[in-house]
Design a protein around this motif. Structure first.
Motif, short mmCIF file in Angstrom:
data_model
loop_
_atom_site.label_atom_id
_atom_site.label_comp_id
_atom_site.label_asym_id
_atom_site.label_seq_id
_atom_site.Cartn_x
_atom_site.Cartn_y
_atom_site.Cartn_z
N THR A 1 -38.00 2.13 -64.51
CA THR A 1 -36.90 1.79 -65.51
C THR A 1 -36.55 -0.29 -65.04
O THR A 1 -36.59 -0.74 -65.38
CB THR A 1 -36.04 2.51 -65.69
OG1 THR A 1 -36.55 3.80 -66.87
CG2 THR A 1 -34.99 0.90 -66.48
N GLN A 2 -36.40 0.17 -63.12
CA GLN A 2 -36.06 -1.07 -62.51
C GLN A 2 -37.52 -1.75 -63.07
O GLN A 2 -37.11 -3.32 -62.80
CB GLN A 2 -36.29 -0.46 -61.61
CG GLN A 2 -35.06 -1.43 -60.52
CD GLN A 2 -33.72 -2.35 -61.08
OE1 GLN A 2 -32.77 -1.67 -61.71
NE2 GLN A 2 -33.47 -3.67 -60.94
N GLN A 3 -38.45 -1.83 -62.67
CA GLN A 3 -39.28 -2.79 -62.47
C GLN A 3 -39.44 -3.53 -64.05
O GLN A 3 -39.56 -4.26 -63.77
CB GLN A 3 -40.75 -2.02 -62.77
CG GLN A 3 -41.79 -3.39 -62.21
CD GLN A 3 -43.45 -2.21 -61.84
OE1 GLN A 3 -43.40 -1.18 -61.90
NE2 GLN A 3 -44.07 -3.43 -61.47
N ILE A 4 -39.60 -2.59 -65.46
CA ILE A 4 -38.85 -3.85 -66.56
C ILE A 4 -37.89 -4.45 -65.93
O ILE A 4 -37.85 -5.25 -66.55
CB ILE A 4 -39.41 -2.53 -67.10
CG1 ILE A 4 -40.28 -2.03 -67.89
CG2 ILE A 4 -39.32 -3.11 -68.90
CD1 ILE A 4 -40.22 -0.65 -68.56
N ILE A 5 -36.76 -3.99 -66.10
CA ILE A 5 -35.54 -4.54 -65.72
C ILE A 5 -35.45 -6.04 -65.13
O ILE A 5 -35.59 -7.62 -65.33
CB ILE A 5 -34.09 -3.55 -65.54
CG1 ILE A 5 -33.50 -2.86 -66.55
CG2 ILE A 5 -32.53 -4.91 -64.83
CD1 ILE A 5 -33.20 -1.64 -65.90
N THR A 6 -36.17 -5.68 -64.09
CA THR A 6 -36.67 -6.83 -63.22
C THR A 6 -37.56 -7.80 -63.83
O THR A 6 -37.13 -9.73 -63.98
CB THR A 6 -37.03 -6.37 -61.87
OG1 THR A 6 -36.11 -5.35 -60.68
CG2 THR A 6 -37.67 -7.88 -60.27
N LEU A 8 -37.87 -8.02 -67.12
CA LEU A 8 -37.37 -9.25 -67.60
C LEU A 8 -36.67 -10.25 -67.48
O LEU A 8 -36.43 -11.24 -68.36
CB LEU A 8 -36.96 -8.32 -69.15
CG LEU A 8 -36.92 -6.75 -69.22
CD1 LEU A 8 -36.05 -5.67 -69.98
CD2 LEU A 8 -37.80 -7.79 -70.60
N ASN A 9 -35.40 -10.23 -66.15
CA ASN A 9 -34.88 -10.80 -65.98
C ASN A 9 -35.10 -11.97 -65.16
O ASN A 9 -35.13 -12.98 -65.51
CB ASN A 9 -34.25 -10.09 -64.86
CG ASN A 9 -33.15 -8.88 -65.36
OD1 ASN A 9 -32.40 -8.97 -66.02
ND2 ASN A 9 -32.81 -8.28 -64.24
N THR A 10 -36.91 -12.23 -65.10
CA THR A 10 -37.66 -13.48 -64.96
C THR A 10 -38.13 -14.15 -65.16
O THR A 10 -38.60 -14.91 -66.08
CB THR A 10 -38.64 -13.38 -63.82
OG1 THR A 10 -39.53 -12.42 -64.24
CG2 THR A 10 -37.98 -11.82 -62.39
N LEU A 11 -37.83 -13.60 -67.29
CA LEU A 11 -38.47 -14.05 -68.59
C LEU A 11 -37.99 -15.15 -68.68
O LEU A 11 -36.76 -15.40 -69.34
CB LEU A 11 -38.77 -13.32 -69.59
CG LEU A 11 -40.40 -12.23 -68.80
CD1 LEU A 11 -39.59 -11.44 -70.62
CD2 LEU A 11 -41.18 -12.48 -68.85
N ALA A 12 -38.44 -16.47 -69.15
CA ALA A 12 -37.17 -17.65 -69.27
C ALA A 12 -37.26 -17.20 -70.87
O ALA A 12 -37.86 -17.10 -71.40
CB ALA A 12 -38.31 -19.09 -69.25
N THR A 13 -36.22 -17.79 -71.59
CA THR A 13 -35.62 -18.47 -72.77
C THR A 13 -36.14 -19.00 -73.32
O THR A 13 -36.67 -20.34 -73.09
CB THR A 13 -34.44 -18.09 -72.66
OG1 THR A 13 -33.60 -16.84 -72.18
CG2 THR A 13 -33.75 -18.04 -73.94
N PRO A 14 -37.32 -19.34 -74.21
CA PRO A 14 -37.72 -20.52 -75.42
C PRO A 14 -36.64 -21.29 -75.24
O PRO A 14 -35.56 -21.23 -75.91
CB PRO A 14 -38.40 -19.55 -76.54
CG PRO A 14 -37.95 -18.37 -76.29
CD PRO A 14 -37.08 -17.92 -75.31
#
Length: 150
Positions: A1-6, A8-14
């Motif tokens: 779960t932590q890897q998914i959260i990490t 997601l936090n690195t993805l840029a908002t389009p």
């Protein structure tokens, strides 16, 4: 779960792609999480985070992660109403002072306001702070005249 959260936090908002309308209101702010745009249309309808679609126009999204933008757009003269559009802000959530930038385009008029919000008690969801008014009236040539006032 932590890897998914990490991840997601690195993805840029389009980037938002918003076409200009007869009226376009754009709101941006700094790093605090949530400033909300509220528009009261001449018919009395309140367009904001809970009701994104009005009679005349719509708000594209409710950004709750900081910076914005949020846009309200009246796409064409087909839904444009005569009367006053009231533009207001609510500093919904945050930990410190914030500055919001509000740009209003109405017809050929453009106004930009820098709004200092000392704390998250600036406005409320029920009573946002009025920033500007857009008056829409018939012009002599059969079109529309716009006035933007504070």
């Amino acid at each position: 779960t932590q890897q998914i959260i990490t991840t997601l936090n690195t993805l840029a908002t389009p980037p938002q792609i918003v076409e200009s309308g007869v009226i376009t209101v754009s709101l941006t702010w700094g790093s605090e999480p949530d400033v909300d745009l509220h528009v009261y249309e001449p018919n009395g309808m309140k367009v904001f985070w809970y009701n994104l679609q009005g009679y005349s126009g719509a708000i594209d999204r409710d950004d709750r992660s900081g910076y914005g933008p949020e846009h309200y757009t009246v796409p064409s003269c087909d839904t444009l109403e005569h009367g006053v559009y009231h533009i207001a802000l609510d500093y919904f959530k945050g930990d410190g002072p914030e500055v919001a930038t509000l740009q209003i385009e109405a017809g050929l008029l453009v106004r930009t306001y820098e709004i200092a919000m000392p704390s998250d008690v600036y406005g409320s969801a029920d009573y946002p702070e009025l920033i500007a008014n857009i008056l829409v009236k018939n012009s002599e040539n059969g079109g529309y005249d716009f006035e933007i006032s504070r």
